[in-house]
Motif scaffolding. Structure first.
Motif, PDB file in Angstrom:
ATOM      1  N   LYS A 104      -9.376  -3.599   1.075  1.00  0.00           N
ATOM      2  CA  LYS A 104      -9.619  -4.103  -0.275  1.00  0.00           C
ATOM      3  C   LYS A 104      -8.335  -4.669  -0.891  1.00  0.00           C
ATOM      4  N   ALA A 105      -7.198  -4.087  -0.537  1.00  0.00           N
ATOM      5  CA  ALA A 105      -5.926  -4.604  -1.038  1.00  0.00           C
ATOM      6  C   ALA A 105      -5.588  -5.946  -0.405  1.00  0.00           C
ATOM      7  N   LEU A 108     -15.443   1.065  -4.690  1.00  0.00           N
ATOM      8  CA  LEU A 108     -14.727   2.102  -3.965  1.00  0.00           C
ATOM      9  C   LEU A 108     -15.152   3.501  -4.391  1.00  0.00           C
ATOM     10  N   MET A 110      -7.753   9.849  -6.256  1.00  0.00           N
ATOM     11  CA  MET A 110      -8.370   8.529  -6.110  1.00  0.00           C
ATOM     12  C   MET A 110      -9.131   8.116  -7.365  1.00  0.00           C
ATOM     13  N   VAL A 138      -9.089   1.116   1.801  1.00  0.00           N
ATOM     14  CA  VAL A 138      -8.126   0.774   0.751  1.00  0.00           C
ATOM     15  C   VAL A 138      -7.248  -0.388   1.196  1.00  0.00           C
ATOM     16  N   VAL A 149       0.866  -1.181   0.000  1.00  0.00           N
ATOM     17  CA  VAL A 149       0.000   0.000   0.000  1.00  0.00           C
ATOM     18  C   VAL A 149       0.894   1.218   0.000  1.00  0.00           C
ATOM     19  N   MET A 172      -1.827  -0.952  -4.112  1.00  0.00           N
ATOM     20  CA  MET A 172      -2.849   0.096  -4.113  1.00  0.00           C
ATOM     21  C   MET A 172      -2.278   1.361  -3.493  1.00  0.00           C
ATOM     22  N   SER A 173      -2.845   2.501  -3.879  1.00  0.00           N
ATOM     23  CA  SER A 173      -2.404   3.790  -3.346  1.00  0.00           C
ATOM     24  C   SER A 173      -3.454   4.386  -2.423  1.00  0.00           C
ATOM     25  N   LEU A 174      -2.983   4.913  -1.314  1.00  0.00           N
ATOM     26  CA  LEU A 174      -3.858   5.666  -0.421  1.00  0.00           C
ATOM     27  C   LEU A 174      -4.127   7.045  -1.008  1.00  0.00           C
ATOM     28  N   ILE A 178     -11.019   6.020   4.823  1.00  0.00           N
ATOM     29  CA  ILE A 178     -10.640   5.737   3.437  1.00  0.00           C
ATOM     30  C   ILE A 178      -9.370   4.891   3.418  1.00  0.00           C
ATOM     31  N   GLU A 179      -8.404   5.250   4.255  1.00  0.00           N
ATOM     32  CA  GLU A 179      -7.170   4.473   4.337  1.00  0.00           C
ATOM     33  C   GLU A 179      -7.475   3.034   4.752  1.00  0.00           C
ATOM     34  N   CYS A 239      -9.734   4.449  -8.832  1.00  0.00           N
ATOM     35  CA  CYS A 239     -10.765   3.479  -8.433  1.00  0.00           C
ATOM     36  C   CYS A 239     -12.023   3.585  -9.286  1.00  0.00           C
TER      37      CYS A 239
END
Length: 408
Positions: A362-363, A374, A402, A359, A304, A338-340, A355-356, A405
């Motif tokens: 889901k990762a 998302l 974001m 993510v 992440v 995945m990116s925050l 949100i963090e 997504c």
């Protein structure tokens, strides 16, 4: 009855009547603490446990925070009282760029803080403090604030017990300015996200909006609770290893591959205590520099990417020329990166912390959270937390970069 005896009786009667009718300024008549000490003032208990007397009618506020205080104030509808800021990241706009094999660069633009989208005029508010620079008390005094709200753990004052923190608190209080101090999760040993709810409710107390603040905190906790409920029964041998990795250009210049978040950090709490996965980096410490060999040795199941001296999209790790040596990582080969969201001055968590969590969840467990789209979840989140319409919520999504997504 003599005149002297009559006078004595009258004096004693007066004392009894007066004593029966008086209570201390911090107590109501039934002995319970009251949040009102004098007419026109209320008493707020801050994170230190200090009772702070502030005006009931607050018109001028100075904040030292990277977005948490300002975000809560927006949600409470009192953002227009901010007259001074303690962070350059409240009104920040950013771009990113990285080179790829064909000799060109991939560029991104349009990133900004949440606050700048919600309140574009906030970039005109004077600064009283910023990262690495002591507070300007002359500027602070000239702003004539009704109250100052400082969040310890933010980038401007990162350590709760530091000399900077103590000197800042003592000086503001010596000026006779009401000061409310908040402790972010980084100020505690357990790093629990529930501390953010405590901060939100204190801010609500400051503005006489307890119920509204409690609703915001409850909603944020409910989104985290959704993740906790789904992952609570994961067996130990089924937990993926998750590396919180920052692709910091600053630390690449120093010979590192980037920075990681170790045990004892809020990020690790999210990974292990909320999402119920394993932090791939088993040493303690925040923003730990790691080289290429160390990252290859960790070989996490999931990576992440967090804000680390800038935003970093997934494709940077997949395609940037300077990360070609990491192409054999399991997470890279399996496209489990995945990116925050972009969060400038990422020293501690803000209202967007669910949100963090989502993510990361889901990762780590894509099958468990397959039903959560998302993009839709984010739009709903922004609308619920900030009370904005869908168009503004979409602006916030893009400001936090974001858009990756969004379903094609």
């Amino acid at each position: 009855m003599t005149f002297r005896n009559l006078a004595l009786i009258l004096v004693i009667s007066f004392i009894i009547i007066f004593s029966a009718g008086c209570v201390s300024e911090d107590q109501s008549a039934d002995g319970n603490e009251s949040d009102v000490s004098d007419s026109g003032y209320r008493t707020v208990v801050d994170s230190r446990g200090v009772k702070v007397e502030i005006p009931e009618d607050i018109e001028r506020v100075v904040t030292v925070s990277d977005g948490l205080v300002e975000g809560v104030m927006y949600s409470l509808g009192v953002e227009d009282t901010i007259v001074g800021l303690g962070s350059t990241c409240i009104a920040i706009e950013k771009t990113y760029s990285y080179p790829v094999d064909d000799g060109t660069c991939v560029n991104g633009s349009g990133g900004s803080s949440i606050q700048l989208v919600l309140d574009p005029d906030i970039n005109e508010v004077p600064l009283v403090m910023e990262y690495g620079v002591a507070m300007n008390y002359e500027t602070l005094s000239s702003l004539d604030p009704d109250v100052v709200i400082i969040r310890l753990g933010s980038c401007s004052i990162q350590e709760k017990d530091s000399e900077t923190a103590q000197k800042t608190i003592e000086t503001i209080e010596s000026l006779g300015i009401p000061l409310v101090v908040l402790y972010s999760p980084n100020c505690y040993s357990d790093q629990s996200l529930s501390h953010i709810s405590d901060e939100i409710e204190i801010i609500g107390d400051v503005f006489g909006k307890k119920e509204q603040a409690a609703e915001i905190a409850e909603y944020l906790e409910s989104q985290v609770g959704l993740v906790e409920e789904r992952t609570s029964d994961i067996a130990e041998n089924e937990k993926p290893s998750v590396l919180m990795f920052g692709l910091s250009a600053t630390h690449r210049a120093q010979g590192g591959a980037g920075v990681v978040q170790g045990l004892g950090t809020t990020e690790s709490y999210m990974i292990e205590d909320v999402v119920n996965a394993k932090n791939a980096y088993r040493s303690e410490g925040t923003w730990q520099i790691v080289n290429t060999e160390q990252v290859l040795a960790l070989d996490p199941d999931v990576i992440v990417l967090c804000t680390a001296w800038g935003y970093h999209p997934m494709d940077e790790l997949y395609n940037a020329t300077y990360y070609s040596a990491l192409s054999e990582l399991t997470a890279v080969k399996n496209e489990r990166v995945m990116s925050l969201p972009f969060m400038p001055c990422n020293c501690d968590k803000r209202l967007e912390y669910p949100i963090e969590v989502m993510v990361i969840a889901k990762a780590a467990y894509p099958e468990l959270f397959e039903d959560i789209e998302l993009e839709e979840w984010l739009i709903e989140f922004y609308m619920n937390v900030y009370g904005v319409d869908q168009a503004t919520a979409e602006e916030l999504l893009y400001a936090q970069w974001m858009e990756w997504c969004i379903e094609e």
